[in-house]
Design a protein around this motif. Structure first.
Motif, PDB file in Angstrom:
ATOM      1  N   GLY A  41       0.845  -1.194   0.000  1.00  0.00           N
ATOM      2  CA  GLY A  41       0.000   0.000   0.000  1.00  0.00           C
ATOM      3  C   GLY A  41       0.874   1.236   0.000  1.00  0.00           C
ATOM      4  O   GLY A  41       2.092   1.159   0.133  1.00  0.00           O
ATOM      5  N   ARG A  42       0.233   2.394  -0.142  1.00  0.00           N
ATOM      6  CA  ARG A  42       1.002   3.631  -0.140  1.00  0.00           C
ATOM      7  C   ARG A  42       1.505   3.933   1.267  1.00  0.00           C
ATOM      8  O   ARG A  42       1.087   3.281   2.240  1.00  0.00           O
ATOM      9  N   PRO A  43       2.413   4.900   1.439  1.00  0.00           N
ATOM     10  CA  PRO A  43       2.980   5.170   2.768  1.00  0.00           C
ATOM     11  C   PRO A  43       1.936   5.591   3.796  1.00  0.00           C
ATOM     12  O   PRO A  43       0.952   6.274   3.476  1.00  0.00           O
ATOM     13  N   ASN A  44       2.156   5.174   5.041  1.00  0.00           N
ATOM     14  CA  ASN A  44       1.402   5.650   6.211  1.00  0.00           C
ATOM     15  C   ASN A  44      -0.079   5.280   6.206  1.00  0.00           C
ATOM     16  O   ASN A  44      -0.904   6.020   6.729  1.00  0.00           O
ATOM     17  N   VAL A  45      -0.411   4.110   5.642  1.00  0.00           N
ATOM     18  CA  VAL A  45      -1.804   3.638   5.715  1.00  0.00           C
ATOM     19  C   VAL A  45      -1.971   2.607   6.833  1.00  0.00           C
ATOM     20  O   VAL A  45      -3.086   2.124   7.049  1.00  0.00           O
ATOM     21  N   GLY A  46      -0.883   2.271   7.537  1.00  0.00           N
ATOM     22  CA  GLY A  46      -0.989   1.347   8.661  1.00  0.00           C
ATOM     23  C   GLY A  46      -0.545  -0.069   8.352  1.00  0.00           C
ATOM     24  O   GLY A  46      -0.968  -1.008   9.035  1.00  0.00           O
ATOM     25  N   LYS A  47       0.343  -0.243   7.370  1.00  0.00           N
ATOM     26  CA  LYS A  47       0.762  -1.601   7.005  1.00  0.00           C
ATOM     27  C   LYS A  47       1.521  -2.284   8.147  1.00  0.00           C
ATOM     28  O   LYS A  47       1.238  -3.435   8.486  1.00  0.00           O
ATOM     29  N   PRO A  66       5.174   9.025   7.674  1.00  0.00           N
ATOM     30  CA  PRO A  66       5.247   8.124   6.537  1.00  0.00           C
ATOM     31  C   PRO A  66       6.677   7.706   6.232  1.00  0.00           C
ATOM     32  O   PRO A  66       7.625   8.432   6.491  1.00  0.00           O
ATOM     33  N   GLY A  67       6.836   6.482   5.673  1.00  0.00           N
ATOM     34  CA  GLY A  67       8.124   6.050   5.157  1.00  0.00           C
ATOM     35  C   GLY A  67       9.062   5.435   6.169  1.00  0.00           C
ATOM     36  O   GLY A  67      10.258   5.361   5.943  1.00  0.00           O
ATOM     37  N   ASN A 150      -8.449   0.066   6.093  1.00  0.00           N
ATOM     38  CA  ASN A 150      -7.943   0.241   7.451  1.00  0.00           C
ATOM     39  C   ASN A 150      -8.476   1.532   8.082  1.00  0.00           C
ATOM     40  O   ASN A 150      -9.021   2.394   7.397  1.00  0.00           O
ATOM     41  N   LYS A 151      -8.302   1.629   9.380  1.00  0.00           N
ATOM     42  CA  LYS A 151      -8.697   2.785  10.201  1.00  0.00           C
ATOM     43  C   LYS A 151     -10.209   2.933  10.297  1.00  0.00           C
ATOM     44  O   LYS A 151     -10.734   4.039  10.483  1.00  0.00           O
ATOM     45  N   ALA A 177      -6.483  -1.742  12.361  1.00  0.00           N
ATOM     46  CA  ALA A 177      -5.254  -2.440  12.751  1.00  0.00           C
ATOM     47  C   ALA A 177      -4.802  -2.035  14.145  1.00  0.00           C
ATOM     48  O   ALA A 177      -4.274  -2.856  14.900  1.00  0.00           O
ATOM     49  N   SER A 178      -4.993  -0.778  14.496  1.00  0.00           N
ATOM     50  CA  SER A 178      -4.529  -0.306  15.803  1.00  0.00           C
ATOM     51  C   SER A 178      -5.376  -0.853  16.948  1.00  0.00           C
ATOM     52  O   SER A 178      -4.877  -1.117  18.037  1.00  0.00           O
ATOM     53  N   HIS A 179      -6.700  -1.029  16.718  1.00  0.00           N
ATOM     54  CA  HIS A 179      -7.588  -1.510  17.777  1.00  0.00           C
ATOM     55  C   HIS A 179      -7.912  -2.996  17.657  1.00  0.00           C
ATOM     56  O   HIS A 179      -8.462  -3.584  18.586  1.00  0.00           O
ATOM     57  N   GLY A 180      -7.619  -3.597  16.502  1.00  0.00           N
ATOM     58  CA  GLY A 180      -7.902  -5.017  16.309  1.00  0.00           C
ATOM     59  C   GLY A 180      -9.276  -5.306  15.749  1.00  0.00           C
ATOM     60  O   GLY A 180      -9.625  -6.467  15.513  1.00  0.00           O
TER      61      GLY A 180
END
Length: 470
Positions: A41-47, A66-67, A150-151, A177-180
């Motif tokens: 995915g692109r940068p900073n999407v939560g991979k 990002p990055g 995500n998010k 992803a952060s909360h499950g």
């Protein structure tokens, strides 16, 4: 009579107050070939956050910029009793330049070699031009793709996630992803999508020796890995600190397969590092602990620094086999060689047992000499001396050079055994304490007699306690 059980070669020894049983080390479990799931995915999407959620621990470096992830990094995961590999990648950007172009290339390789792909999109932001470009590439791929929105932290955002149908990759899977939230359902879908066996060019082989490449930033670790593999496994750029996560690569050298781990360069002590650098330092320390052999890269064109000494100390404390590679040798002139000899005598005097190789990762100069040095170090690390041979040698050495007296008494060295390999560890059973200088003398004589080039040797003393008769 007291009894101590020590790992060794299966021999019982009876002497005074001890019975010591040496037990052979068990062989390592074979590593099975596992299917690979790439997260792109692109940068900073939560991979990386999603990768940590999938593997159930904080391994991938995460920071709110990002990055942060730049290389493709592989972790092992387990869900519902089934194991697979998760490959974290840097942000994919179609028109990237410089460092970001190299990062995007790593993500592109992951997409081509994986058995299934998770495309992660920020549901709050929606589909961007970059997301659409990635989706266009993936639609042409024969590899199964799961679209992850995500998010999606609550039900209110799910309507926005539905708009991602427009990417043409099927139904978006809403998660946080952060909360499950929703990750369990996503993993069920992943298992249904992944094949039971990986492609023929899978990442994991059977039982390769584990080698960590360590050193300060910009010393050439990633360049060396790329030169050894003949492929661009790690992102290389003249910006110090390009590598953040440890990067695993299987490389065939000298007729055998090695697992190399390219690690982040250590700038500061772990306690002083912050953010991504803190977690990168922890990953590097973990990579050293997980390795069997460490190749420490030093910049031959620059003076040996406190950072170099600190990394070296970590390796020695971990008890790993060691090869020291002086990189950038193509930049070293005659004056620098003279100065370097003095630095080695002063700063590396405590690791004279480590093989040294002068290389240039950039030009490929002498990198082939690393293989015999690594094989020698690992053979020493695995070496076991029989108890009979060890005690015959010890008897001669102690007779020629007795230990110094302590408290008006001369301690007797009764016998010795090799308690472990990896690294070779010896226990001396005595009637009194042996001075540190005498233990170093015995270690030096051990090396002279039995070798151990490239491996630390540990010598400990066990003093017989006086028994009170009842």
């Amino acid at each position: 009579m007291t009894e101590d059980v020590l790992p060794g070669d299966g021999t019982w020894i009876d002497e005074g107050d001890w019975s010591v049983l040496d037990i052979a080390d068990e062989p390592d479990d074979e590593q099975l070939r596992l299917p690979v799931l790439a997260v792109v995915g692109r940068p900073n999407v939560g991979k990386s956050t999603l990768v940590n959620r999938i593997i159930g621990r904080r391994e991938a470096v995460v920071e709110d910029v990002p990055g942060v992830t730049r290389d493709r990094v592989t972790y092992e995961a387990d869900w519902a009793g089934r194991r697979f590999l998760v490959q974290d990648t840097g942000g994919w950007e179609p028109d990237a330049k410089g460092l970001q172009q190299a990062v995007a290339r790593q993500a592109d390789v992951a997409m081509r070699t994986a058995d299934a792909i998770l495309l992660v999109v920020d549901a709050v932001v929606g589909a961007t031009a970059t997301d659409e470009a990635v989706a266009k590439v993936l639609r042409r791929s024969k590899t199964p793709v799961i679209l992850v929105a995500n998010k999606v932290d609550d039900a209110r955002v799910e309507a926005e996630a539905a708009a991602l149908w427009s990417l043409g990759l099927g139904e978006p899977q809403p998660i946080s992803a952060s909360h499950g939230r929703g990750t369990g359902d996503l993993l069920d879908l992943v298992l249904a999508t992944l094949p039971s066996t990986p492609r023929d060019d899978g990442v994991i082989g059977v039982g390769p020796r584990r080698v960590a490449l360590v050193g300060k930033p910009n010393v050439g670790k990633s360049s060396l890995l790329n030169k050894l593999s003949g492929d661009e496994r790690s992102v290389v750029h003249d910006v110090a600190g390009t590598t953040v996560d440890p990067v695993d690569s299987l490389v065939e050298l000298g007729g055998r397969v090695w697992r190399f781990v390219d690690t982040a360069g250590l700038r500061k002590r772990v306690g002083q590092a912050k953010g991504a650098e803190f977690y990168a330092s922890l990953r590097t320390r973990g990579a050293i602990e997980a390795a069997e052999l460490v190749v420490l890269l030093l910049d031959a064109a620059e003076p040996i620094t406190e950072q170099d000494q600190r990394v070296l100390g970590m390796v020695v404390d971990a008890g790993r086999a060691l090869v020291i590679a002086f990189n950038k040798w193509d930049l070293v002139d005659e004056d620098r060689r003279y100065t370097l000899r003095s630095e080695i005598e002063r700063d590396l005097a405590h690791v004279t047992w480590a093989p040294r190789v002068n290389i240039s990762a950039k030009t490929g100069r002498a990198v082939q000499k690393l293989v015999p040095a690594m094989e020698t170090a690992l053979d020493s690390w695995d070496k076991r001396i029989s108890t009979g041979q060890l005690n015959s040698w010890l008897k001669e050495v102690v007779a020629a050079t007795p230990p110094p007296m302590r408290g008006g008494r001369l301690p007797r060295v009764l016998f010795a055994t090799q308690a472990a390999t990896r690294p070779p560890t010896f226990v001396l059973f005595t009637t009194g304490f042996l001075e540190a200088g005498y233990r170093r003398f015995l270690e030096r004589r051990l090396r002279e007699e039995f070798g151990f080039d490239g491996s630390p040797v540990r010598v400990s003393v066990r003093v017989r306690e006086k028994r009170t008769r009842k």
